[in-house]
Design a protein around this motif. Structure first.
Motif, PDB file in Angstrom:
ATOM      1  N   UNK A  20      -8.856   0.130  -5.731  1.00  0.00           N
ATOM      2  CA  UNK A  20      -7.938   0.930  -6.551  1.00  0.00           C
ATOM      3  C   UNK A  20      -8.588   1.279  -7.886  1.00  0.00           C
ATOM      4  N   UNK A  21      -9.352   0.342  -8.444  1.00  0.00           N
ATOM      5  CA  UNK A  21     -10.032   0.611  -9.713  1.00  0.00           C
ATOM      6  C   UNK A  21     -11.050   1.733  -9.560  1.00  0.00           C
ATOM      7  N   UNK A  46       4.495   8.278   3.871  1.00  0.00           N
ATOM      8  CA  UNK A  46       4.998   8.064   5.224  1.00  0.00           C
ATOM      9  C   UNK A  46       3.878   8.167   6.257  1.00  0.00           C
ATOM     10  N   UNK A  47       2.982   9.114   6.035  1.00  0.00           N
ATOM     11  CA  UNK A  47       1.843   9.261   6.948  1.00  0.00           C
ATOM     12  C   UNK A  47       0.928   8.049   6.832  1.00  0.00           C
ATOM     13  N   UNK A  48       0.727   7.555   5.609  1.00  0.00           N
ATOM     14  CA  UNK A  48      -0.091   6.359   5.404  1.00  0.00           C
ATOM     15  C   UNK A  48       0.532   5.161   6.116  1.00  0.00           C
ATOM     16  N   UNK A  49       1.836   5.044   6.026  1.00  0.00           N
ATOM     17  CA  UNK A  49       2.522   3.945   6.708  1.00  0.00           C
ATOM     18  C   UNK A  49       2.306   4.016   8.214  1.00  0.00           C
ATOM     19  N   UNK A  50       2.410   5.212   8.789  1.00  0.00           N
ATOM     20  CA  UNK A  50       2.187   5.377  10.228  1.00  0.00           C
ATOM     21  C   UNK A  50       0.735   5.068  10.588  1.00  0.00           C
ATOM     22  N   UNK A  91      -8.910   2.142   4.706  1.00  0.00           N
ATOM     23  CA  UNK A  91      -8.185   3.305   5.221  1.00  0.00           C
ATOM     24  C   UNK A  91      -7.103   3.741   4.247  1.00  0.00           C
ATOM     25  N   UNK A  92      -6.369   2.776   3.714  1.00  0.00           N
ATOM     26  CA  UNK A  92      -5.280   3.100   2.793  1.00  0.00           C
ATOM     27  C   UNK A  92      -5.805   3.675   1.480  1.00  0.00           C
ATOM     28  N   UNK A 137       0.821  -1.210   0.000  1.00  0.00           N
ATOM     29  CA  UNK A 137       0.000   0.000   0.000  1.00  0.00           C
ATOM     30  C   UNK A 137       0.858   1.265   0.000  1.00  0.00           C
ATOM     31  N   UNK A 138       1.958   1.243   0.737  1.00  0.00           N
ATOM     32  CA  UNK A 138       2.882   2.391   0.740  1.00  0.00           C
ATOM     33  C   UNK A 138       3.475   2.579  -0.651  1.00  0.00           C
TER      34      UNK A 138
END
Length: 257
Positions: free
Chosen positions: A109-110, A232-236, A220-221, A80-81
């Motif tokens: 994603x589509x 980086x914010x998505x990863x956190x 969420x992602x 996802x990142x």
């Protein structure tokens, strides 16, 4: 293949089977009327509780207790990142060429690629998540019902056997078969519930929780990617789905890769 489910069920059956074979032999524990009362009767009683579609659906869903695997959470976060990085650098349309590991994530994603507004994307994905949970929940309910009905049908069979025995006390030859029905139906009912139905019901409930959690992570992602949030914010954000001892390792593993 879920080895825990397979090993657990086979191991329990093997222990019971070994104890039978080491005793008087298997033939004593085989009684057709008892089987009809417990297995056939339990299926029909549970069918009366639900509709045919739910009943057949539960049989299909039961396979998920044995063969079902979600993507690893850490690997999914790394994916996802990566998708967020591509979308931020090259735009959402660049994700069309990217191979997605999960059908649910790919459909989300589509939706982004097709340019749907965030409210629509969230509504569609949340609806799919709820429906998936419902399918798993009904499967667990039906097997839980089988676990409840099995011992009850065993008790009914026991009463039938006792009635047959007591009504023919003058014929010694009828006492043995009647006692077999009386005792074996209780045994079959207990085995059906304890060794098969309730473990499958619990495993399906676990599958429902695991899948709902993973789909929540994907939603969420996807929404964060659509908003253009920094990777980086998505990863956190997504690291909160990991156990405490694994948080912070995801990004380091992605860098090493």
């Amino acid at each position: 293949m879920d080895l825990a489910t397979l090993i657990g069920l086979i191991g329990a059956l093997a222990i019971i089977g070994a104890s039978i074979l080491l005793g008087t032999g298997a033939q004593v524990f085989f009684n057709v009327p008892s089987m009809l009362i417990v297995f056939g009767g339990s299926l029909f009683v549970v069918l009366a509780k639900f509709n045919i579609g739910q009943f057949i659906g539960a049989i299909k869903v039961a396979g998920r207790a044995f063969r079902f695997k979600l993507p690893d959470t850490e690997a999914s976060i790394n994916e996802l990142v990566e998708l967020a990085t591509i979308a931020r650098k090259s735009g959402l349309l660049a994700l069309e060429e990217k191979e997605i590991s999960s059908p649910f994530l790919a459909s989300g994603i589509q939706l982004l690629i097709d340019g749907h507004p965030q409210e629509t994307v969230k509504a569609i994905l949340e609806k799919e998540r709820v429906l998936t949970m419902e399918r798993n929940r009904w499967g667990a309910k039906i097997f839980s019902a089988l676990g409840d009905v099995g011992p009850a049908m065993g008790m009914i069979g026991t009463l039938i056997g006792l009635v047959q025995m007591l009504s023919n006390m003058e014929d010694p030859k009828s006492i043995g078969p009647a006692m077999a029905v009386a005792l074996l139906t209780t045994l079959y009912g207990a085995m059906l519930a304890t060794m098969v139905c309730l473990p499958i019901a619990d495993k399906l409930a676990l599958r429902m929780t695991e899948e709902a959690r993973m789909q929540s992570l994907w939603i969420d992602a996807i929404l964060a990617i659509q908003e253009g949030t920094n990777p980086r914010v998505i990863e956190q954000l997504l690291s909160s789905y990991l156990p405490a001892d694994k948080r912070g390792k995801t990004g380091d593993e992605a860098k090493e890769g």
